[in-house]
Design a protein around this motif. Structure first.
Motif, PDB file in Angstrom:
ATOM      1  N   ASN A 258      78.871 -35.959 -88.107  1.00 45.68           N
ATOM      2  CA  ASN A 258      80.217 -36.488 -88.309  1.00 45.68           C
ATOM      3  C   ASN A 258      80.857 -35.973 -89.594  1.00 45.68           C
ATOM      4  OD1 ASN A 258      80.417 -38.087 -85.930  1.00 45.68           O
ATOM      5  ND2 ASN A 258      79.073 -39.617 -86.897  1.00 45.68           N
ATOM      6  N   CYS A 259      80.567 -34.729 -89.921  1.00 45.54           N
ATOM      7  CA  CYS A 259      81.171 -34.065 -91.071  1.00 45.54           C
ATOM      8  C   CYS A 259      82.280 -33.156 -90.549  1.00 45.54           C
ATOM      9  CB  CYS A 259      80.125 -33.255 -91.833  1.00 45.54           C
ATOM     10  SG  CYS A 259      80.806 -32.148 -93.098  1.00 45.54           S
ATOM     11  N   VAL A 260      83.476 -33.319 -91.080  1.00 47.58           N
ATOM     12  CA  VAL A 260      84.616 -32.499 -90.667  1.00 47.58           C
ATOM     13  C   VAL A 260      84.607 -31.193 -91.464  1.00 47.58           C
ATOM     14  CG1 VAL A 260      87.134 -32.341 -90.533  1.00 47.58           C
ATOM     15  CG2 VAL A 260      85.985 -34.536 -90.110  1.00 47.58           C
ATOM     16  N   VAL A 261      84.469 -30.067 -90.774  1.00 50.36           N
ATOM     17  CA  VAL A 261      84.522 -28.764 -91.435  1.00 50.36           C
ATOM     18  C   VAL A 261      85.969 -28.287 -91.427  1.00 50.36           C
ATOM     19  CG1 VAL A 261      83.775 -26.360 -91.370  1.00 50.36           C
ATOM     20  CG2 VAL A 261      82.158 -28.182 -90.805  1.00 50.36           C
ATOM     21  N   VAL A 262      86.468 -27.982 -92.620  1.00 47.05           N
ATOM     22  CA  VAL A 262      87.859 -27.546 -92.766  1.00 47.05           C
ATOM     23  C   VAL A 262      87.875 -26.052 -93.061  1.00 47.05           C
ATOM     24  CG1 VAL A 262      90.006 -27.846 -94.052  1.00 47.05           C
ATOM     25  CG2 VAL A 262      88.499 -29.819 -93.650  1.00 47.05           C
ATOM     26  N   LEU A 263      88.454 -25.274 -92.135  1.00 47.50           N
ATOM     27  CA  LEU A 263      88.591 -23.828 -92.294  1.00 47.50           C
ATOM     28  C   LEU A 263      90.064 -23.474 -92.466  1.00 47.50           C
ATOM     29  CD1 LEU A 263      86.105 -22.677 -89.509  1.00 47.50           C
ATOM     30  CD2 LEU A 263      85.777 -22.432 -91.982  1.00 47.50           C
ATOM     31  N   PRO A 264      90.373 -22.305 -93.017  1.00 50.86           N
ATOM     32  CA  PRO A 264      91.770 -21.915 -93.188  1.00 50.86           C
ATOM     33  C   PRO A 264      92.514 -21.858 -91.858  1.00 50.86           C
ATOM     34  CG  PRO A 264      90.321 -20.475 -94.452  1.00 50.86           C
ATOM     35  CD  PRO A 264      89.437 -21.303 -93.577  1.00 50.86           C
ATOM     36  N   VAL A 265      93.788 -22.281 -91.883  1.00 45.03           N
ATOM     37  CA  VAL A 265      94.646 -22.145 -90.710  1.00 45.03           C
ATOM     38  C   VAL A 265      95.668 -21.031 -90.930  1.00 45.03           C
ATOM     39  CG1 VAL A 265      94.368 -24.509 -89.925  1.00 45.03           C
ATOM     40  CG2 VAL A 265      96.199 -23.966 -91.557  1.00 45.03           C
ATOM     41  N   ASP A 266      95.881 -20.683 -92.202  1.00 44.50           N
ATOM     42  CA  ASP A 266      96.714 -19.528 -92.511  1.00 44.50           C
ATOM     43  C   ASP A 266      96.118 -18.814 -93.722  1.00 44.50           C
ATOM     44  OD1 ASP A 266      97.378 -21.457 -94.391  1.00 44.50           O
ATOM     45  OD2 ASP A 266      99.539 -21.101 -94.311  1.00 44.50           O
ATOM     46  N   ALA A 267      96.581 -17.598 -93.965  1.00 46.07           N
ATOM     47  CA  ALA A 267      95.959 -16.794 -95.013  1.00 46.07           C
ATOM     48  C   ALA A 267      96.984 -15.855 -95.649  1.00 46.07           C
ATOM     49  CB  ALA A 267      94.810 -15.977 -94.429  1.00 46.07           C
ATOM     50  N   THR A 268      96.722 -15.507 -96.895  1.00 49.21           N
ATOM     51  CA  THR A 268      97.483 -14.460 -97.567  1.00 49.21           C
ATOM     52  C   THR A 268      96.716 -13.159 -97.378  1.00 49.21           C
ATOM     53  OG1 THR A 268      98.296 -16.019 -99.222  1.00 49.21           O
ATOM     54  CG2 THR A 268      98.465 -13.674 -99.752  1.00 49.21           C
ATOM     55  N   VAL A 269      97.351 -12.188 -96.756  1.00 51.07           N
ATOM     56  CA  VAL A 269      96.666 -10.934 -96.441  1.00 51.07           C
ATOM     57  C   VAL A 269      97.355  -9.758 -97.142  1.00 51.07           C
ATOM     58  CG1 VAL A 269      95.855 -11.781 -94.205  1.00 51.07           C
ATOM     59  CG2 VAL A 269      98.019 -10.515 -94.341  1.00 51.07           C
ATOM     60  N   SER A 279     101.743  -8.264-100.097  1.00 48.69           N
ATOM     61  CA  SER A 279     101.008  -9.243 -99.299  1.00 48.69           C
ATOM     62  C   SER A 279     101.977 -10.097 -98.504  1.00 48.69           C
ATOM     63  CB  SER A 279     100.153 -10.142-100.207  1.00 48.69           C
ATOM     64  OG  SER A 279     100.979 -10.876-101.107  1.00 48.69           O
ATOM     65  N   HIS A 280     101.455 -10.761 -97.493  1.00 45.91           N
ATOM     66  CA  HIS A 280     102.255 -11.708 -96.731  1.00 45.91           C
ATOM     67  C   HIS A 280     101.342 -12.764 -96.124  1.00 45.91           C
ATOM     68  CE1 HIS A 280     101.030  -8.614 -93.820  1.00 45.91           C
ATOM     69  NE2 HIS A 280     101.172  -9.520 -92.863  1.00 45.91           N
ATOM     70  N   ILE A 281     101.937 -13.802 -95.629  1.00 46.36           N
ATOM     71  CA  ILE A 281     101.176 -14.939 -95.087  1.00 46.36           C
ATOM     72  C   ILE A 281     101.210 -14.881 -93.568  1.00 46.36           C
ATOM     73  CG2 ILE A 281     101.099 -17.458 -94.911  1.00 46.36           C
ATOM     74  CD1 ILE A 281     102.533 -17.363 -97.761  1.00 46.36           C
ATOM     75  N   VAL A 282     100.035 -15.056 -92.968  1.00 45.27           N
ATOM     76  CA  VAL A 282      99.927 -15.060 -91.499  1.00 45.27           C
ATOM     77  C   VAL A 282      99.046 -16.223 -91.053  1.00 45.27           C
ATOM     78  CG1 VAL A 282     100.181 -12.554 -91.326  1.00 45.27           C
ATOM     79  CG2 VAL A 282      97.887 -13.555 -91.490  1.00 45.27           C
ATOM     80  N   SER A 283      99.210 -16.609 -89.804  1.00 45.26           N
ATOM     81  CA  SER A 283      98.268 -17.532 -89.177  1.00 45.26           C
ATOM     82  C   SER A 283      96.917 -16.824 -89.046  1.00 45.26           C
ATOM     83  CB  SER A 283      98.771 -17.933 -87.786  1.00 45.26           C
ATOM     84  OG  SER A 283      97.713 -18.447 -87.001  1.00 45.26           O
ATOM     85  N   VAL A 284      95.829 -17.565 -89.119  1.00 44.83           N
ATOM     86  CA  VAL A 284      94.519 -16.921 -88.955  1.00 44.83           C
ATOM     87  C   VAL A 284      94.317 -16.420 -87.526  1.00 44.83           C
ATOM     88  CG1 VAL A 284      93.382 -18.177 -90.835  1.00 44.83           C
ATOM     89  CG2 VAL A 284      93.402 -19.160 -88.522  1.00 44.83           C
ATOM     90  N   ASP A 285      95.244 -16.744 -86.633  1.00 44.51           N
ATOM     91  CA  ASP A 285      95.187 -16.212 -85.265  1.00 44.51           C
ATOM     92  C   ASP A 285      95.884 -14.862 -85.162  1.00 44.51           C
ATOM     93  OD1 ASP A 285      93.834 -18.416 -83.970  1.00 44.51           O
ATOM     94  OD2 ASP A 285      95.682 -19.571 -84.267  1.00 44.51           O
ATOM     95  N   HIS A 286      96.518 -14.418 -86.251  1.00 47.12           N
ATOM     96  CA  HIS A 286      97.307 -13.183 -86.181  1.00 47.12           C
ATOM     97  C   HIS A 286      97.030 -12.250 -87.359  1.00 47.12           C
ATOM     98  CE1 HIS A 286      99.728 -16.106 -83.743  1.00 47.12           C
ATOM     99  NE2 HIS A 286      99.690 -15.078 -82.900  1.00 47.12           N
ATOM    100  N   VAL A 287      95.782 -12.094 -87.701  1.00 53.65           N
ATOM    101  CA  VAL A 287      95.393 -11.174 -88.770  1.00 53.65           C
ATOM    102  C   VAL A 287      95.345  -9.760 -88.181  1.00 53.65           C
ATOM    103  CG1 VAL A 287      93.570 -10.522 -90.407  1.00 53.65           C
ATOM    104  CG2 VAL A 287      94.091 -12.946 -89.987  1.00 53.65           C
ATOM    105  N   GLY A 288      96.052  -8.826 -88.819  1.00 56.00           N
ATOM    106  CA  GLY A 288      96.119  -7.463 -88.302  1.00 56.00           C
ATOM    107  C   GLY A 288      94.834  -6.680 -88.545  1.00 56.00           C
ATOM    108  N   GLU A 289      94.672  -5.588 -87.803  1.00 58.64           N
ATOM    109  CA  GLU A 289      93.418  -4.838 -87.883  1.00 58.64           C
ATOM    110  C   GLU A 289      93.215  -4.163 -89.233  1.00 58.64           C
ATOM    111  OE1 GLU A 289      93.119  -1.413 -85.297  1.00 58.64           O
ATOM    112  OE2 GLU A 289      95.308  -1.340 -85.050  1.00 58.64           O
TER     113      GLU A 289
END
Length: 398
Positions: A258-269, A279-289
């Protein structure tokens, strides 16, 4: 945590006090560049001296591996130590034998002496009984004030504590009390922030924390490994793809506890790892190659801050991003400043440790407002991993 004796439990007047400290400070040529460890031990030294004890300082410096190496001599630390103590300190060219005995025998009550680097002797790191006996001859009691060296079972960190009456110095006492209040018997909910470059160096830590905290926030390069383990693209980010299975195991273990793991939802890339790189900010679902994740984004920061406001205790080890390179310090700075504010308001007990963590909190101008910031690197990490520290166990076995 088992009980341990402190300076409150002993009359030091007229006694020879072997005081183990950590003077393994960073230097450039002959100048000490960070005096934090020296400043931390001043209360213990002054208290013993003012109560009439003879203060005999023991410390290692560098890694001379049982050889006498001039650049690892503690003599170079002596001027800085004298400056902070505002008094002369006798120096012995060895930590045992005739040079040490001569200096100790000449001491009067309240005097302070520094013995040469204990690691110049092979018996130190081997915890050799004969060497322990030689050291013990110089003192009547032993006071341990070097938590940062307590994870080593060396002669002056563990061996002597079994040979003489042993006590925790004020720095050691403060460290142990802070650690006990943060994980051994904490006010809940508890949040742990664990950052840094690699999951591989912190697998044991993460495995231990999921059963002790309510929120485990994972940042830094190690968060990328967890994101990749969930099938997300991380571009050219630092990532240990071969540890995806270990990351998933930790997530499963956390769920069961019952430990909540918190991972990034957005990132500075950015596409370059350098200061002020575009740099710019993106969702972690849209990190470019070609992107590298170098910090968490504002949505992640806001989420962590909201959870932190609900917590009573925080344990922090490792930054959120490449904090040494602006603007990739923003995530670490923001959360650190929020934690500092909550601490000052009396809403949070905050304990942090580890070299990069201390540097990051100081850079954010937040470290001084935390409840406790440990200068111990390896010892702090091993304690968080749930390991027994020999230097601490020796104090508890008295």
């Amino acid at each position: 945590m088992a009980s341990f004796r402190t300076l409150d439990n002993v009359d030091v007047k007229g006694k020879r006090v072997l005081l183990r400290v950590d003077l393994n400070v960073p230097m450039e040529e002959t100048r000490v560049t960070d005096t934090t460890r020296i400043e931390r031990i001043l209360p213990t030294i002054n208290e013993i001296a003012e109560k009439g004890g003879k203060v005999i300082l023991l410390s290692h410096f560098g890694r001379p591996k049982g050889q006498r190496v001039d650049e690892d001599s503690l003599r170079q630390v002596l001027p800085t130590l004298e400056h902070y103590l505002k008094r002369k300190i006798a120096f012995a060219d060895d930590c045992v034998g005739a040079p040490a005995s001569a200096v100790v025998d000449a001491m009067k009550d309240g005097d302070i002496a520094l013995l040469e680097n204990t690691r110049f002797q092979k018996g130190e790191e081997k915890n050799d009984p004969a060497f322990v006996e030689e050291i013990a001859k110089l003192g009547d009691i032993f006071v341990h004030d070097a938590f940062s060296a307590a994870h080593r079972a060396h002669a002056t960190t563990e061996g002597v504590a079994h040979r003489l009456p042993a006590y925790a110095g004020r720095t050691m006492q403060a460290e142990l009390e802070a650690l006990e209040s943060s994980l051994t018997s904490p006010a809940r909910p508890v949040m742990a922030i664990v950052g840094g470059a690699k999951v591989s160096t912190k697998l044991e830590l993460l495995g231990n924390l999921v059963s002790k905290v309510q929120y485990l926030v994972i940042g830094g390069g190690m968060a990328n490994t967890f994101l990749a383990a969930q099938g997300k693209a991380v571009g050219k980010s630092l990532c240990e793809h071969d540890l995806a299975g270990s990351a998933r195991d930790i997530l499963e273990k956390a769920k069961a506890a019952n430990c909540v793991v918190v991972l990034p939802v957005d990132a500075t890339v950015a596409q370059k790892f350098e200061e002020h790189a575009p740099s710019h900010i993106v969702s972690v679902d849209h990190v470019g190659e070609n992107d590298m994740i170098l910090d968490v984004g504002p949505k992640t920061v806001a989420h962590v801050e909201a959870l932190l406001a609900q917590c009573r205790t925080l344990v922090w080890n490792g930054p959120f991003g490449a904090f040494e390179l602006p603007p990739f310090d923003e995530g670490t700075n923001a959360v650190a400043q929020t934690a500092a504010r909550l601490t000052v308001e009396g809403k949070l007990l905050s304990v942090a440790g580890g070299g990069d963590t201390v540097a990051a909190l100081n850079q954010a101008h937040a470290g001084q407002e935390f409840s406790y910031v440990s200068t111990a690197g390896g010892a702090f990490l091993e304690w968080l991993e749930g390991k027994t520290l020999p230097g601490v166990a020796a104090l508890q076995s008295q």
